[in-house]
Scaffold this motif. Structure first.
Motif, mmCIF file in Angstrom:
data_model
loop_
_atom_site.group_PDB
_atom_site.id
_atom_site.type_symbol
_atom_site.label_atom_id
_atom_site.label_comp_id
_atom_site.label_asym_id
_atom_site.label_seq_id
_atom_site.Cartn_x
_atom_site.Cartn_y
_atom_site.Cartn_z
ATOM 1 N N MET A 38 -3.317 -10.899 1.397
ATOM 2 C CA MET A 38 -2.651 -12.098 0.906
ATOM 3 C C MET A 38 -1.216 -12.167 1.420
ATOM 4 N N MET A 39 -0.557 -11.020 1.522
ATOM 5 C CA MET A 39 0.825 -10.992 1.975
ATOM 6 C C MET A 39 0.962 -11.463 3.418
ATOM 7 N N GLN A 40 -0.084 -11.278 4.221
ATOM 8 C CA GLN A 40 -0.047 -11.755 5.597
ATOM 9 C C GLN A 40 0.122 -13.270 5.628
ATOM 10 N N ASN A 65 0.825 -1.221 0.000
ATOM 11 C CA ASN A 65 0.000 0.000 0.000
ATOM 12 C C ASN A 65 0.857 1.268 0.000
ATOM 13 N N SER A 66 2.101 1.150 -0.413
ATOM 14 C CA SER A 66 2.990 2.320 -0.412
ATOM 15 C C SER A 66 2.519 3.394 -1.377
ATOM 16 N N ILE A 67 1.887 3.004 -2.481
ATOM 17 C CA ILE A 67 1.353 3.977 -3.439
ATOM 18 C C ILE A 67 -0.119 4.240 -3.176
ATOM 19 N N SER A 68 -0.900 3.184 -2.956
ATOM 20 C CA SER A 68 -2.353 3.338 -2.790
ATOM 21 C C SER A 68 -2.722 4.174 -1.578
ATOM 22 N N SER A 69 -1.855 4.251 -0.578
ATOM 23 C CA SER A 69 -2.162 5.028 0.626
ATOM 24 C C SER A 69 -1.810 6.514 0.483
ATOM 25 N N LYS A 70 -1.245 6.894 -0.651
ATOM 26 C CA LYS A 70 -0.811 8.283 -0.856
ATOM 27 C C LYS A 70 -1.686 9.009 -1.870
ATOM 28 N N GLY A 71 -2.954 8.636 -1.917
ATOM 29 C CA GLY A 71 -3.863 9.258 -2.873
ATOM 30 C C GLY A 71 -3.979 10.761 -2.715
ATOM 31 N N ASN A 72 -3.936 11.265 -1.476
ATOM 32 C CA ASN A 72 -4.060 12.705 -1.245
ATOM 33 C C ASN A 72 -2.890 13.470 -1.847
ATOM 34 N N ILE A 73 -1.714 12.859 -1.873
ATOM 35 C CA ILE A 73 -0.546 13.517 -2.470
ATOM 36 C C ILE A 73 -0.588 13.407 -3.988
ATOM 37 N N ASN A 97 2.649 3.135 -15.858
ATOM 38 C CA ASN A 97 1.345 3.357 -15.225
ATOM 39 C C ASN A 97 1.291 4.644 -14.405
ATOM 40 N N GLU A 98 2.219 5.554 -14.626
ATOM 41 C CA GLU A 98 2.290 6.809 -13.867
ATOM 42 C C GLU A 98 0.941 7.513 -13.794
ATOM 43 N N LYS A 99 0.268 7.645 -14.928
ATOM 44 C CA LYS A 99 -0.978 8.412 -14.990
ATOM 45 C C LYS A 99 -2.182 7.623 -14.486
ATOM 46 N N GLU A 100 -2.059 6.314 -14.451
ATOM 47 C CA GLU A 100 -3.188 5.483 -14.057
ATOM 48 C C GLU A 100 -3.400 5.425 -12.552
ATOM 49 N N TYR A 101 -2.322 5.546 -11.803
ATOM 50 C CA TYR A 101 -2.432 5.399 -10.361
ATOM 51 C C TYR A 101 -3.373 6.438 -9.731
ATOM 52 N N ALA A 102 -3.186 7.697 -10.111
ATOM 53 C CA ALA A 102 -4.022 8.762 -9.544
ATOM 54 C C ALA A 102 -5.499 8.553 -9.900
ATOM 55 N N LYS A 103 -5.768 8.027 -11.078
ATOM 56 C CA LYS A 103 -7.169 7.795 -11.510
ATOM 57 C C LYS A 103 -7.816 6.690 -10.677
ATOM 58 N N VAL A 104 -7.074 5.626 -10.459
ATOM 59 C CA VAL A 104 -7.627 4.469 -9.727
ATOM 60 C C VAL A 104 -7.809 4.787 -8.261
ATOM 61 N N ILE A 105 -6.794 5.452 -7.665
ATOM 62 C CA ILE A 105 -6.843 5.772 -6.242
ATOM 63 C C ILE A 105 -7.918 6.796 -5.949
ATOM 64 N N LEU A 113 4.696 -5.214 -5.839
ATOM 65 C CA LEU A 113 3.595 -5.307 -4.880
ATOM 66 C C LEU A 113 2.862 -3.973 -4.759
ATOM 67 N N ALA A 114 3.600 -2.872 -4.832
ATOM 68 C CA ALA A 114 2.968 -1.546 -4.772
ATOM 69 C C ALA A 114 2.057 -1.333 -5.970
ATOM 70 N N HIS A 115 2.501 -1.782 -7.131
ATOM 71 C CA HIS A 115 1.672 -1.681 -8.339
ATOM 72 C C HIS A 115 0.405 -2.513 -8.191
ATOM 73 N N LEU A 116 0.545 -3.743 -7.752
ATOM 74 C CA LEU A 116 -0.617 -4.613 -7.564
ATOM 75 C C LEU A 116 -1.546 -4.065 -6.498
ATOM 76 N N GLY A 117 -0.972 -3.445 -5.467
ATOM 77 C CA GLY A 117 -1.771 -2.916 -4.371
ATOM 78 C C GLY A 117 -2.709 -1.799 -4.780
ATOM 79 N N VAL A 118 -2.390 -1.117 -5.875
ATOM 80 C CA VAL A 118 -3.267 -0.051 -6.370
ATOM 81 C C VAL A 118 -4.514 -0.638 -7.016
ATOM 82 N N PHE A 119 -4.350 -1.712 -7.768
ATOM 83 C CA PHE A 119 -5.449 -2.275 -8.548
ATOM 84 C C PHE A 119 -6.133 -3.444 -7.844
ATOM 85 N N ILE A 120 -5.409 -4.127 -6.953
ATOM 86 C CA ILE A 120 -5.986 -5.267 -6.226
ATOM 87 C C ILE A 120 -5.753 -5.032 -4.740
ATOM 88 N N ARG A 121 -6.736 -4.517 -4.051
ATOM 89 C CA ARG A 121 -6.565 -4.128 -2.654
ATOM 90 C C ARG A 121 -6.390 -5.317 -1.713
#
Length: 259
Positions: free
Chosen positions: A174-176, A87-95, A251-259, A161-169
């Protein structure tokens, strides 16, 4: 591509420092014991397995607590870094929705936070070994090198994993379970010398085996680490890092759209 990424990291070093400091403080403020859980968790595990293996089953060796502790501390580092990477990328949606930041920065920050925790835990580990009468050789000076290789190997995997974490929450959940599997598929609770020869190559298919055995080599066995497996692991990690960075850039531009 790798050179441009390194330049981006260097140009954003102040942001990395700020995010690392804030994430480290935030993680420690969420519980009463904070960072101490990084030390208490392996100690509790060590006590449980020592009770089971040595006291109840009457197995193990006199240095079994050392074997367990030198396995659990690196395992904690690896599993925590991988879980945090999801969730290193998915948790930074505000930024992401306010300003452009190279996505590799967020992954590097999560890695650095766990590196800091591991290094502090390593001090406790060294003290633990001293208390148990471990005699160190000069090979202990190679511990920082193994740590750097360990961190470098984690970076590439964390990017994917950060990439997958954006699209598959569900990846973080699963990592646990994967981290628990890693406990039993690595020589955390036993020494490689006790493993049948035919199973040794299978255990080395797990990259963490090389890292863990190298830590034990320099800390408790007083010998050189496993240079060839470490070199192979470093080369493979470089390839993974290359493709991971390509994936982030694509996927630079896709992350902000998905998050």
């Amino acid at each position: 591509m790798l050179l441009d990424t390194f330049k981006a990291i260097k140009s954003n070093k102040d942001l990395i420092y700020h995010l690392t400091a804030s994430d480290f403080k935030a993680n420690n403020s969420r519980t009463y014991f904070g960072f101490l859980w990084w030390i208490l968790d392996p100690i509790f595990y060590m006590a449980i397995f020592y009770l089971l293996v040595v006291v109840i089953l009457d197995r193990g060796t006199p240095n079994y607590p050392i074997i367990i502790f030198t396995g659990l501390i690196p395992l904690k580092f690896v599993t925590a870094a991988l879980v945090d990477g999801t969730n290193s990328i998915s948790s930074k949606g505000n930024i992401l929705q306010q300003v452009y930041v190279p996505k590799i920065i967020f992954v590097v920050v999560r890695l650095l936070v766990n590196c800091i925790k591991f290094l502090i835990s390593a001090v406790v580990l060294i003290l633990f070994l001293v208390i148990f009468g471990t005699e160190f050789s000069w090979y202990v000076l190679l511990f920082p090198l193994i740590f750097i290789i360990n961190a470098f190997c984690l970076l590439g995997v964390m990017i994917f994993l950060a990439h997958l974490g954006v699209f598959i929450r569900d990846v973080k959940n699963m990592m646990q379970y994967i981290s628990r599997v890693l406990l039993y598929l690595s020589p955390v609770l036993f020494e490689m010398s006790t493993v049948p020869d035919k199973l040794v190559p299978l255990l080395y298919l797990n990259p963490f085996t090389t890292i863990l055995e190298s830590y034990r080599d320099v800390l408790i066995y007083g010998r050189a680490p496993e240079w060839i497996p470490l070199l192979i692991l470093t080369v493979v990690s470089l390839v993974i890092l290359y493709f991971g960075i390509r994936l982030l850039n694509k996927n630079e531009k896709e992350y902000a759209k998905v998050i």
